[in-house]
Design an enzyme around this catalytic site. Structure first.
Site, PDB file in Angstrom:
ATOM      1  N   ASP A 115      -3.300   7.988  -6.990  1.00 51.02           N
ATOM      2  CA  ASP A 115      -3.790   8.792  -5.859  1.00 51.02           C
ATOM      3  C   ASP A 115      -5.262   9.121  -6.069  1.00 51.02           C
ATOM      4  O   ASP A 115      -6.058   9.150  -5.117  1.00 51.02           O
ATOM      5  CB  ASP A 115      -2.962  10.084  -5.772  1.00 51.02           C
ATOM      6  CG  ASP A 115      -2.997  10.730  -4.405  1.00 51.02           C
ATOM      7  OD1 ASP A 115      -3.990  10.535  -3.689  1.00 51.02           O
ATOM      8  OD2 ASP A 115      -2.035  11.436  -4.053  1.00 51.02           O
ATOM      9  N   HIS A 141       3.639  17.998  -4.151  1.00 47.48           N
ATOM     10  CA  HIS A 141       2.455  17.130  -4.235  1.00 47.48           C
ATOM     11  C   HIS A 141       1.397  17.743  -3.310  1.00 47.48           C
ATOM     12  O   HIS A 141       1.348  17.451  -2.124  1.00 47.48           O
ATOM     13  CB  HIS A 141       2.883  15.730  -3.780  1.00 47.48           C
ATOM     14  CG  HIS A 141       1.824  14.683  -3.786  1.00 47.48           C
ATOM     15  ND1 HIS A 141       1.761  13.674  -4.723  1.00 47.48           N
ATOM     16  CD2 HIS A 141       0.788  14.442  -2.941  1.00 47.48           C
ATOM     17  CE1 HIS A 141       0.757  12.867  -4.460  1.00 47.48           C
ATOM     18  NE2 HIS A 141       0.136  13.307  -3.373  1.00 47.48           N
ATOM     19  N   HIS A 160      -2.334  18.438  -2.143  1.00 47.75           N
ATOM     20  CA  HIS A 160      -3.774  18.154  -2.172  1.00 47.75           C
ATOM     21  C   HIS A 160      -4.504  19.486  -2.027  1.00 47.75           C
ATOM     22  O   HIS A 160      -3.958  20.444  -1.488  1.00 47.75           O
ATOM     23  CB  HIS A 160      -4.129  17.136  -1.076  1.00 47.75           C
ATOM     24  CG  HIS A 160      -3.730  15.742  -1.467  1.00 47.75           C
ATOM     25  ND1 HIS A 160      -4.616  14.852  -2.028  1.00 47.75           N
ATOM     26  CD2 HIS A 160      -2.536  15.110  -1.428  1.00 47.75           C
ATOM     27  CE1 HIS A 160      -3.978  13.722  -2.297  1.00 47.75           C
ATOM     28  NE2 HIS A 160      -2.706  13.846  -1.955  1.00 47.75           N
ATOM     29  N   CYS A 174      -6.305  10.401   0.330  1.00 45.61           N
ATOM     30  CA  CYS A 174      -5.686   9.204   0.890  1.00 45.61           C
ATOM     31  C   CYS A 174      -6.667   8.586   1.874  1.00 45.61           C
ATOM     32  O   CYS A 174      -7.173   9.269   2.750  1.00 45.61           O
ATOM     33  CB  CYS A 174      -4.377   9.568   1.585  1.00 45.61           C
ATOM     34  SG  CYS A 174      -3.642   8.155   2.419  1.00 45.61           S
ATOM     35  N   ASN A 210      -5.810  15.788  -5.328  1.00 46.12           N
ATOM     36  CA  ASN A 210      -4.644  16.617  -5.653  1.00 46.12           C
ATOM     37  C   ASN A 210      -5.097  17.812  -6.473  1.00 46.12           C
ATOM     38  O   ASN A 210      -6.166  17.805  -7.070  1.00 46.12           O
ATOM     39  CB  ASN A 210      -3.649  15.835  -6.522  1.00 46.12           C
ATOM     40  CG  ASN A 210      -3.044  14.679  -5.783  1.00 46.12           C
ATOM     41  OD1 ASN A 210      -3.630  13.618  -5.729  1.00 46.12           O
ATOM     42  ND2 ASN A 210      -1.887  14.886  -5.208  1.00 46.12           N
TER      43      ASN A 210
HETATM   44  P1  HMG Z   1      -0.070  -4.679   7.182  1.00 46.67           P
HETATM   45  O1  HMG Z   1      -1.477  -5.137   7.098  1.00 46.67           O
HETATM   46  O2  HMG Z   1       0.199  -3.529   8.071  1.00 46.67           O
HETATM   47  O3  HMG Z   1       0.797  -5.865   7.692  1.00 46.67           O
HETATM   48  O4  HMG Z   1       0.486  -4.347   5.738  1.00 46.67           O
HETATM   49  P2  HMG Z   1       1.406  -7.144   7.034  1.00 46.67           P
HETATM   50  O5  HMG Z   1       2.719  -6.754   6.472  1.00 46.67           O
HETATM   51  O6  HMG Z   1       1.378  -8.136   8.143  1.00 46.67           O
HETATM   52  O7  HMG Z   1       0.444  -7.660   5.843  1.00 46.67           O
HETATM   53  C1  HMG Z   1      -0.864  -8.086   6.027  1.00 46.67           C
HETATM   54  C2  HMG Z   1      -1.432  -8.640   4.752  1.00 46.67           C
HETATM   55  O8  HMG Z   1      -1.128  -7.777   3.649  1.00 46.67           O
HETATM   56  C3  HMG Z   1      -0.864 -10.007   4.383  1.00 46.67           C
HETATM   57  O9  HMG Z   1      -1.889 -10.709   3.680  1.00 46.67           O
HETATM   58  C4  HMG Z   1       0.233  -9.677   3.416  1.00 46.67           C
HETATM   59  O10 HMG Z   1       0.519 -10.725   2.522  1.00 46.67           O
HETATM   60  C5  HMG Z   1      -0.382  -8.519   2.665  1.00 46.67           C
HETATM   61  P3  HMG Z   1      -2.833 -11.799   4.417  1.00 46.67           P
HETATM   62  O11 HMG Z   1      -1.900 -12.804   5.001  1.00 46.67           O
HETATM   63  O12 HMG Z   1      -3.601 -11.042   5.486  1.00 46.67           O
HETATM   64  O13 HMG Z   1      -3.706 -12.293   3.310  1.00 46.67           O
HETATM   65  N1  HMG Z   1       0.618  -7.648   2.092  1.00 46.67           N
HETATM   66  C6  HMG Z   1       0.612  -7.275   0.802  1.00 46.67           C
HETATM   67  N2  HMG Z   1      -0.240  -7.554  -0.213  1.00 46.67           N
HETATM   68  C7  HMG Z   1       0.053  -7.008  -1.413  1.00 46.67           C
HETATM   69  N3  HMG Z   1       1.112  -6.211  -1.628  1.00 46.67           N
HETATM   70  C8  HMG Z   1       1.978  -5.921  -0.632  1.00 46.67           C
HETATM   71  C9  HMG Z   1       1.732  -6.467   0.652  1.00 46.67           C
HETATM   72  N4  HMG Z   1       2.374  -6.376   1.830  1.00 46.67           N
HETATM   73  C10 HMG Z   1       1.691  -7.118   2.689  1.00 46.67           C
HETATM   74  N5  HMG Z   1       3.004  -5.121  -0.861  1.00 46.67           N
HETATM   75  C11 HMG Z   1       1.094  -2.651   4.202  1.00 46.67           C
HETATM   76  C12 HMG Z   1       1.480  -3.422   5.467  1.00 46.67           C
HETATM   77  C13 HMG Z   1       2.053  -1.508   4.011  1.00 46.67           C
HETATM   78  C14 HMG Z   1       1.174  -3.587   3.027  1.00 46.67           C
HETATM   79  C15 HMG Z   1      -0.343  -2.131   4.390  1.00 46.67           C
HETATM   80  O14 HMG Z   1      -0.391  -1.342   5.534  1.00 46.67           O
HETATM   81  C16 HMG Z   1      -0.840  -1.363   3.202  1.00 46.67           C
HETATM   82  O15 HMG Z   1      -1.005  -1.881   2.103  1.00 46.67           O
HETATM   83  N6  HMG Z   1      -1.185  -0.070   3.397  1.00 46.67           N
HETATM   84  C17 HMG Z   1      -1.766   0.763   2.348  1.00 46.67           C
HETATM   85  C18 HMG Z   1      -0.951   2.001   2.187  1.00 46.67           C
HETATM   86  C19 HMG Z   1      -1.486   2.840   1.037  1.00 46.67           C
HETATM   87  O16 HMG Z   1      -1.577   2.385  -0.086  1.00 46.67           O
HETATM   88  N7  HMG Z   1      -1.842   4.127   1.326  1.00 46.67           N
HETATM   89  C20 HMG Z   1      -2.245   5.054   0.327  1.00 46.67           C
HETATM   90  C21 HMG Z   1      -1.084   5.537  -0.487  1.00 46.67           C
HETATM   91  S1  HMG Z   1      -0.009   6.697   0.356  1.00 46.67           S
HETATM   92  C22 HMG Z   1      -0.646   8.256  -0.101  1.00 46.67           C
HETATM   93  O17 HMG Z   1      -1.701   8.334  -0.675  1.00 46.67           O
HETATM   94  C23 HMG Z   1       0.164   9.494   0.188  1.00 46.67           C
HETATM   95  C24 HMG Z   1       0.849  10.049  -1.070  1.00 46.67           C
HETATM   96  O18 HMG Z   1      -0.098  10.328  -2.097  1.00 46.67           O
HETATM   97  C25 HMG Z   1       1.609  11.351  -0.731  1.00 46.67           C
HETATM   98  C26 HMG Z   1       0.768  12.411  -0.015  1.00 46.67           C
HETATM   99  O19 HMG Z   1      -0.355  12.703  -0.471  1.00 46.67           O
HETATM  100  O20 HMG Z   1       1.260  12.942   0.978  1.00 46.67           O
HETATM  101  C27 HMG Z   1       1.875   9.057  -1.632  1.00 46.67           C
HETATM  102 MG    MG Z   2      -1.328  12.099  -2.252  1.00 49.83          MG
END
Ligand code: HMG
Ligand code: MG
Length: 323
Positions: free
Chosen positions: A21, A212, A214, A245, A254
């Site tokens: 994070d 969790h 922030h 995020c 956080n």
């Molecule tokens: P997408 O772009 O919406 O759609 O991805 P897709 O499924 O069609 O995938 C597009 C491209 O991503 C493709 O590659 C896939 O192969 C690739 P391309 O053909 O364009 O070269 N892809 C992946 N690559 C690696 N690993 C994977 C994967 N899946 C697809 N698993 C996806 C959907 C969810 C993957 C995308 O939207 C994404 O990665 N989002 C990022 C989300 C993220 O990391 N957010 C931050 C963390 S959450 C947070 O911080 C909150 C938390 O802390 C709690 C809080 O604070 O409340 C947890």
């Molecule tokens: Mg977070």
């Protein structure tokens, strides 16, 4: 409850999310060697649960690219459990390959944030999680369920406590061993956090919950108090207060791990963490990232260390020395 010096000690489990994070929102990318050193130093300070990376699209979160290589290089000795975020089947397969100890599936209470973050609605995310949880559990991998925007969403506004409770229960029913309640944009105060927790605790026991928070509005530590009062003993935190995020505009890091350890030790609770080592790591990573140390405790300890004053852990615990 464990015993130290014959006195019962209330133990709190910390989940260090700084390497994930924290770093996911930093403009300066750390090298693989720097990330590895950070994780090793955190483990050496006594942290036993560390979220190391994320198997998400590297186009969306470039800071988390190379998470597989990072897992490959981890020493895997001792009791430390290393976790990673997983958004979909592709991520789960990568996590299995990388021998992740625990995966974190993540959704939210609001469609606005969920769509911005992972491109689908809350309902769609829950449906997509079911086979992922089943497969992870079949392989003996623990599954944590993150529930974001438990107080408010940057796109959809305030969240009703009853909605948080219903979604937390669904994550539990899916087979998550723990639900981490995220105030993603750090807008909560004890005034809004307490009723949210009360609603959730109707459906999910305290032992299955983590918080969790922030710290965007400086309320992170204050918000821990209603959680502790209600028996929640798992807290997510981030060294040097790193984080945010990329899909939650305006969110800062956080609640800092150093602040959390200082608070808990001051309350007579045990964490197993050496505060001086942790603070030195926070100072080090802040320097690597070229940013000020986001932990007030970290800053104070750094200043004391420079002046060669004694460590602070004993002051946090209220130990007095007779003249
Ligand atoms: P997408 O772009 O919406 O759609 O991805 P897709 O499924 O069609 O995938 C597009 C491209 O991503 C493709 O590659 C896939 O192969 C690739 P391309 O053909 O364009 O070269 N892809 C992946 N690559 C690696 N690993 C994977 C994967 N899946 C697809 N698993 C996806 C959907 C969810 C993957 C995308 O939207 C994404 O990665 N989002 C990022 C989300 C993220 O990391 N957010 C931050 C963390 S959450 C947070 O911080 C909150 C938390 O802390 C709690 C809080 O604070 O409340 C947890
Ligand atoms: Mg977070």
């Amino acid at each position: 409850m464990s015993k130290e010096h014959g006195t019962p000690v209330d133990r709190v489990s910390l989940v260090e999310v700084g390497p994930r994070d924290g770093l996911q929102n930093e403009p300066r990318l750390l090298s693989l060697a720097q990330r590895l050193l950070l994780i090793n130093r955190l483990a050496e300070s006594g942290l036993q649960r560390i979220e190391v990376g994320a198997f998400v699209s590297p186009k969306r979160v470039p800071q988390m690219a190379d998470s597989a290589e990072l897992f490959e290089a981890l020493p895997r000795k001792g009791a430390t459990r290393y976790g990673a975020l997983v958004p979909n089947l592709q991520g789960l397969q990568a996590a299995i390959q990388a021998r992740v100890d625990e995966i974190g599936l993540f959704t939210a209470c609001s469609d606005g944030f969920t769509r911005a973050n992972i491109g689908i609605s809350v309902e769609e995310s829950l449906v997509s999680f079911a086979p992922l949880v089943a497969e992870a559990r079949r392989l003996g991998i623990k599954v944590r369920g993150y529930l974001s925007t438990v107080i408010a969403c940057p796109y959809d506004g305030p969240t009703r406590p009853k909605r948080v409770a219903a979604l937390a229960e669904r994550l539990l029913d899916l087979g998550c061993h723990e639900i981490s309640l995220g105030d993603t944009i750090g807008v909560g105060t004890p005034g809004t956090v307490a009723p949210m927790l009360d609603a959730v605790l109707h459906e999910v026991p305290a032992g299955r919950l983590a918080v969790h928070f922030h710290d965007t509005y400086g309320q992170g530590l204050a918000n821990l108090l209603p959680a502790l009062e209600r028996g929640i003993r798992t807290i997510d935190c981030s060294v040097a207060g790193l984080g945010g995020c990329p899909y939650a505009p305006g969110a800062s890091g956080n609640v800092a791990s150093e602040e959390v350890v200082y608070l808990l030790h001051g309350l007579g609770m045990s964490t197993g963490v050496n505060l001086d080592k942790l603070a030195a790591t926070g100072q080090w990573v802040s320097e690597q990232l070229g940013r000020p140390n986001g932990s007030r405790v970290g800053q104070a300890l750094h200043a004391r260390a420079r002046e060669q004053q004694p460590g602070l852990d004993e002051i946090a615990q209220g130990e007095c020395h007779d003249p």
